[in-house]
Design an enzyme around this catalytic site. Structure first.
Site, short mmCIF file in Angstrom:
data_model
loop_
_atom_site.label_atom_id
_atom_site.label_comp_id
_atom_site.label_asym_id
_atom_site.label_seq_id
_atom_site.Cartn_x
_atom_site.Cartn_y
_atom_site.Cartn_z
N ASP A 1 -12.30 5.86 10.80
CA ASP A 1 -12.87 5.82 9.49
C ASP A 1 -13.59 4.51 9.19
O ASP A 1 -13.42 4.05 7.94
CB ASP A 1 -11.82 6.22 8.35
CG ASP A 1 -12.18 6.49 7.04
OD1 ASP A 1 -13.07 7.18 6.86
OD2 ASP A 1 -11.67 6.26 6.23
N LYS B 1 0.73 -1.09 0.03
CA LYS B 1 -0.05 0.04 0.04
C LYS B 1 0.95 1.19 0.06
O LYS B 1 1.78 1.51 0.96
CB LYS B 1 -1.01 -0.08 1.20
CG LYS B 1 -1.83 1.04 1.44
CD LYS B 1 -2.68 0.98 2.60
CE LYS B 1 -3.81 2.20 2.62
NZ LYS B 1 -4.66 2.23 4.07
#
Length: 306
Positions: free
Chosen positions: A227, A123
């Protein structure tokens, strides 16, 4: 200009990579590193260094400045290459997919394989979203490098995600296994599955239980996801909670706000499937949590962001 980091990395020579790394080091003093200094540091003939710089610029890994002097600055893709090269050199990764498997506002994700054949996800962070970018230890550490604020914040987000994944995974939560991080990149196990919002899973109670277990596990050690949504849960053999760079410590002044927001979002989704989330029970768990926020702030002091 090349299409992506994997294609570009495969076209660079050892000399190109050394020149790119030297420019990265030069950013300690300069936003645009003077070309003449790069030539001095590289210990190659001038024409060889200039050739590498031209190639790096052509591929989109450097940005040029011509006034008041000729200098060079690494682009986002240039940092991608350096991070990837470091992980390859450390034998953390053997190969990557030729194109991303996921692209979002805050990250680009590639699938990869380790030298032992383990499937992984790499990532690349694309923005500074960690709440810790406002904390004094971080601000003091990077105060001399205002010209690199975006780079430092992106690296902080990667470090924050790696820290949270490590703590939650060790505590038994359902998250990808963290393997390594470098610069703005996090290497983790690859989770086979689909996002919760696209899932056709019939037993939503099982998935909800996995998510509640992970939320509870994180809260116990002082971490709030920050989140959480059906977009950040992967349904495979279990329900895995992903994307942790925006985590918030339970002792943060707005901790309850972030936790309530997470729980409201996920509760609303599961309610459509007739599954209830124990919201009030989870809210009570905050008062019994650990203090991973303070642990993480102490980790910041140890990091060299260049």
């Amino acid at each position: 200009m090349l299409r992506d980091v994997v294609e570009g990395y495969g076209k660079l020579t050892k000399r190109d990579l050394r020149v790119l790394r030297l420019i990265e080091v030069g950013h300690r003093r300069y936003e645009y590193v003077p070309e003449e200094l790069v030539v001095d540091w590289a210990r190659y003939r001038k024409e060889e260094v200039v050739q590498s710089i031209k190639r790096l610029h052509y591929y989109g890994f450097l940005r040029r400045n011509v006034a008041p002097y000729r200098g060079w600055k690494i682009t986002t893709h240039g940092y991608d290459v350096l991070a990837l090269h470091t992980l390859v050199q450390r034998r953390k990764i053997l190969s990557l997919s030729p194109t991303p498997v996921g692209v979002g506002k805050e990250s680009v994700v590639y699938a990869g394989v380790t030298p032992s054949g383990f499937k992984v996800a790499l990532k690349f962070h694309r923005g500074g979203v960690s709440v810790f970018r406002y904390e004094r230890p971080f601000l003091r550490k990077v105060s001399k490098y205002r010209h690199l604020a975006d780079v430092f914040e992106t690296r902080l987000s990667a470090l924050a995600e790696y820290f949270a994944l490590s703590k939650v995974f060790e505590a038994g939560g359902w998250v990808p296994e963290p393997i390594a991080y470098n610069r703005h990149v996090v290497l983790m196990s690859y989770v086979e599955g689909v996002e919760l919002y696209r899932s056709a899973e019939e037993d939503m109670r099982k998935i909800a239980d996995d998510v509640v277990h992970t939320i509870s596990t994180a809260l116990r050690i002082g971490i709030i996801h920050g989140d959480l949504s059906p977009y950040n849960i992967i349904v495979g053999d279990r329900g895995y909670v992903i994307d942790w760079p925006q985590w918030v410590p339970t002792r943060h002044p707005k901790a309850e706000y972030y936790l309530r927001r997470d729980l409201a979002t996920i509760s609303a989704f599961f309610k459509k499937w007739g599954v209830e989330i124990p919201v009030e029970e989870l809210l009570l768990a905050v008062g019994e949590s650990g203090d991973s926020g303070e642990q993480f702030l102490s980790e910041i002091y140890k990091q060299d962001f260049l």
